[in-house]
Design a protein around this motif. Structure first.
Motif, short mmCIF file in Angstrom:
data_model
loop_
_atom_site.label_atom_id
_atom_site.label_comp_id
_atom_site.label_asym_id
_atom_site.label_seq_id
_atom_site.Cartn_x
_atom_site.Cartn_y
_atom_site.Cartn_z
N TYR A 24 -2.49 48.72 13.50
CA TYR A 24 -0.89 47.94 12.97
C TYR A 24 0.13 48.15 13.91
O TYR A 24 0.57 47.14 13.80
CB TYR A 24 -0.95 48.68 12.15
CG TYR A 24 -0.18 49.09 11.30
CD1 TYR A 24 0.43 47.73 10.41
CD2 TYR A 24 1.40 49.39 11.28
CE1 TYR A 24 1.82 47.13 10.49
CE2 TYR A 24 2.53 48.73 10.90
CZ TYR A 24 2.65 48.09 10.18
OH TYR A 24 4.04 47.42 9.49
N VAL A 25 -0.02 49.40 14.65
CA VAL A 25 0.84 49.55 15.35
C VAL A 25 1.08 48.28 16.58
O VAL A 25 2.27 47.93 17.39
CB VAL A 25 1.11 50.50 15.95
CG1 VAL A 25 1.81 51.28 17.31
CG2 VAL A 25 0.96 51.96 14.83
N ALA A 26 -0.37 48.40 17.59
CA ALA A 26 -0.58 47.32 18.09
C ALA A 26 0.35 46.14 17.99
O ALA A 26 0.78 44.97 18.67
CB ALA A 26 -1.63 47.20 18.62
N VAL A 27 -0.18 45.58 16.30
CA VAL A 27 -0.10 44.43 15.83
C VAL A 27 1.58 44.00 16.00
O VAL A 27 2.12 42.89 15.69
CB VAL A 27 -0.35 43.52 14.42
CG1 VAL A 27 -0.26 42.78 14.08
CG2 VAL A 27 -2.19 43.66 14.57
N ASP A 28 2.17 45.07 15.21
CA ASP A 28 3.34 45.12 14.79
C ASP A 28 3.97 45.08 16.60
O ASP A 28 5.22 44.31 16.09
CB ASP A 28 3.78 46.43 14.40
CG ASP A 28 5.41 46.60 14.32
OD1 ASP A 28 5.80 45.72 13.53
OD2 ASP A 28 6.24 47.22 14.89
N ARG A 29 3.87 45.32 17.24
CA ARG A 29 4.27 45.35 19.01
C ARG A 29 4.73 44.07 19.39
O ARG A 29 5.42 43.47 19.88
CB ARG A 29 3.65 45.97 20.03
CG ARG A 29 3.63 47.64 19.49
CD ARG A 29 3.37 47.96 20.32
NE ARG A 29 3.75 50.07 20.30
CZ ARG A 29 3.57 50.66 21.13
NH1 ARG A 29 2.09 50.25 22.04
NH2 ARG A 29 3.42 52.19 21.49
N THR A 30 2.80 43.38 19.04
CA THR A 30 2.36 42.44 19.48
C THR A 30 3.69 41.12 18.12
O THR A 30 3.86 39.80 19.51
CB THR A 30 1.03 41.91 19.32
OG1 THR A 30 0.39 42.48 19.74
CG2 THR A 30 1.10 40.00 19.62
N ILE A 31 4.01 41.04 17.78
CA ILE A 31 4.95 40.47 16.30
C ILE A 31 6.04 40.15 16.93
O ILE A 31 6.90 39.28 16.84
CB ILE A 31 4.30 40.97 15.27
CG1 ILE A 31 3.48 40.58 14.38
CG2 ILE A 31 6.07 40.18 13.71
CD1 ILE A 31 3.29 40.66 12.85
N LEU A 141 3.66 32.70 8.71
CA LEU A 141 2.29 32.83 9.20
C LEU A 141 2.37 34.39 9.87
O LEU A 141 1.75 35.05 10.10
CB LEU A 141 2.23 31.80 10.53
CG LEU A 141 1.39 31.08 9.58
CD1 LEU A 141 1.10 30.28 10.73
CD2 LEU A 141 0.09 30.01 8.95
N MET A 142 3.23 34.23 10.72
CA MET A 142 3.45 35.66 11.51
C MET A 142 3.42 36.83 10.59
O MET A 142 2.65 38.48 10.45
CB MET A 142 4.79 35.79 12.16
CG MET A 142 4.43 35.01 13.56
SD MET A 142 6.14 34.97 14.01
CE MET A 142 6.49 36.76 13.94
N LYS A 146 0.67 40.04 9.43
CA LYS A 146 1.38 41.65 9.72
C LYS A 146 0.61 42.50 8.54
O LYS A 146 0.34 43.43 8.10
CB LYS A 146 2.95 41.17 9.96
CG LYS A 146 3.33 43.14 10.47
CD LYS A 146 4.67 43.50 10.22
CE LYS A 146 5.36 44.10 10.61
NZ LYS A 146 6.65 44.52 11.07
N ASP A 147 1.27 41.23 7.29
CA ASP A 147 0.31 41.72 5.88
C ASP A 147 -0.34 42.55 5.85
O ASP A 147 -1.13 43.48 4.70
CB ASP A 147 0.94 41.39 4.65
CG ASP A 147 2.36 41.25 4.56
OD1 ASP A 147 3.20 42.39 5.47
OD2 ASP A 147 3.58 40.34 3.78
N VAL A 148 -1.67 41.68 6.17
CA VAL A 148 -2.88 41.59 6.00
C VAL A 148 -3.52 42.70 6.26
O VAL A 148 -4.13 43.80 6.01
CB VAL A 148 -3.73 39.99 6.73
CG1 VAL A 148 -4.74 40.89 6.75
CG2 VAL A 148 -3.23 39.41 5.37
N VAL A 149 -3.31 42.75 8.20
CA VAL A 149 -3.42 44.23 8.74
C VAL A 149 -3.45 45.72 8.30
O VAL A 149 -3.78 46.57 8.30
CB VAL A 149 -2.70 43.87 10.44
CG1 VAL A 149 -3.17 45.70 10.74
CG2 VAL A 149 -3.53 43.22 10.79
N GLN A 150 -1.83 45.53 7.81
CA GLN A 150 -1.48 47.08 6.90
C GLN A 150 -1.95 47.18 6.10
O GLN A 150 -2.05 48.15 5.58
CB GLN A 150 0.31 46.42 6.46
CG GLN A 150 1.06 47.70 5.42
CD GLN A 150 2.55 47.32 5.39
OE1 GLN A 150 2.58 46.61 5.90
NE2 GLN A 150 3.01 48.10 4.93
#
Length: 270
Positions: A24-31, A141-142, A146-150
């Motif tokens: 989740y942290v990595a996805v947040d950084r990516t976004i 989409l972004m 993020k919500d799906v991963v969370q």
């Protein structure tokens, strides 16, 4: 052998929690990195009937970072063979001024709509084009990703916590005789349960080390970097100082809190 199996079960459970959190942290950084890239590439086109300075644009809205005029020289050069010099000069004077506006951060669709309305309130501005439809699609989409991963991370953490509780109850049963003897001699609850806390802390440290190794292998493999580079993003999937400390704190917190839950629950039953 059975004790080792219980240790492995708890380590795997804690590893799953830490891995889900780090994803989740990595996805947040990516976004956020993608938002920065979009912010640098995204601009709003403004058509004005007079020259406007960068300070005038900034005064219209705090989200505006800078503005730059769009040169119309190329258009005029194409017309040089078709129009007289006098008419070209006249056209140059009457031609609207075009500006490209860059923003200080990646805006939400609502912020773009509000910005367009504020710009259009200026009597000198004839038209504003924010490309809102394309922007809305990308931004939504972004946020959806993020919500799906969370949600996925929270679900994994919840299910895994129940498994950790089950494993700790097994530890408690294994050490029940020792804890009962200590209780007969008047040992306090925290001392009787010291072995459970010690095992939980050790497994939390081991799980953190395993997570660090896992992400080190992923970083060294380089396939994630290739995927991110295709969209022009470069980030650290795992910061071994910041993320390592966070993972250790989470692992210790989960282990200690769940152990305390078991210990307090057992003490109340007694």
């Amino acid at each position: 052998m059975k004790s080792l199996k219980n240790h492995i079960s708890l380590i795997v459970a804690l590893f799953t929690v830490l891995f889900a959190v780090q994803i989740y942290v990595a996805v947040d950084r990516t976004i956020k990195a993608y938002e920065t890239r979009l912010k640098n590439d995204y601009s709003i086109i403004v058509v004005a009937n007079k020259t406007l300075s960068p300070d005038e644009f900034k005064a219209m809205d705090s989200i505006i970072d800078r503005s730059e005029p769009i040169a119309t020289d190329q258009v005029l050069q194409r017309l040089q063979g078709e129009m007289s010099k006098k008419n070209l000069e006249l056209l140059k004077l009457t031609l609207p001024k075009f500006y490209r506006i860059y923003l200080s951060r990646f805006p939400t669709p609502e912020e773009i709509s509000k910005l367009q309305k504020r710009l259009q309130k200026n009597s000198s501005i004839q038209r504003v084009e924010g490309y809102a439809q394309t922007h809305d699609t990308v931004y939504k989409l972004m946020l959806l990703f993020k919500d799906v991963v969370q949600i996925f991370s929270i679900a994994i953490a919840a299910v895994t916590s129940l498994l950790i509780l089950k494993e700790m109850r097994l530890w408690q049963f294994q050490h029940a005789e020792r804890m009962s003897i200590m209780a007969l001699f008047g040992a306090p609850v925290w001392l009787r349960s010291a072995v459970l806390f010690r095992l939980a802390i050790v497994d939390a440290i081991i799980a953190t080390i395993v997570v660090c190794i896992a992400f080190f292998v992923i970083e060294e493999n380089g396939w994630m970097d290739l995927l991110l580079n295709t969209v022009g993003i470069t980030i650290d999937l795992f910061d071994f100082l910041q993320d390592g400390i966070r993972s250790l704190i989470i692992a210790l917190s989960v282990s200690i809190i769940l152990t305390m839950t078991i210990v307090i629950g057992n003490d109340e039953e007694e």
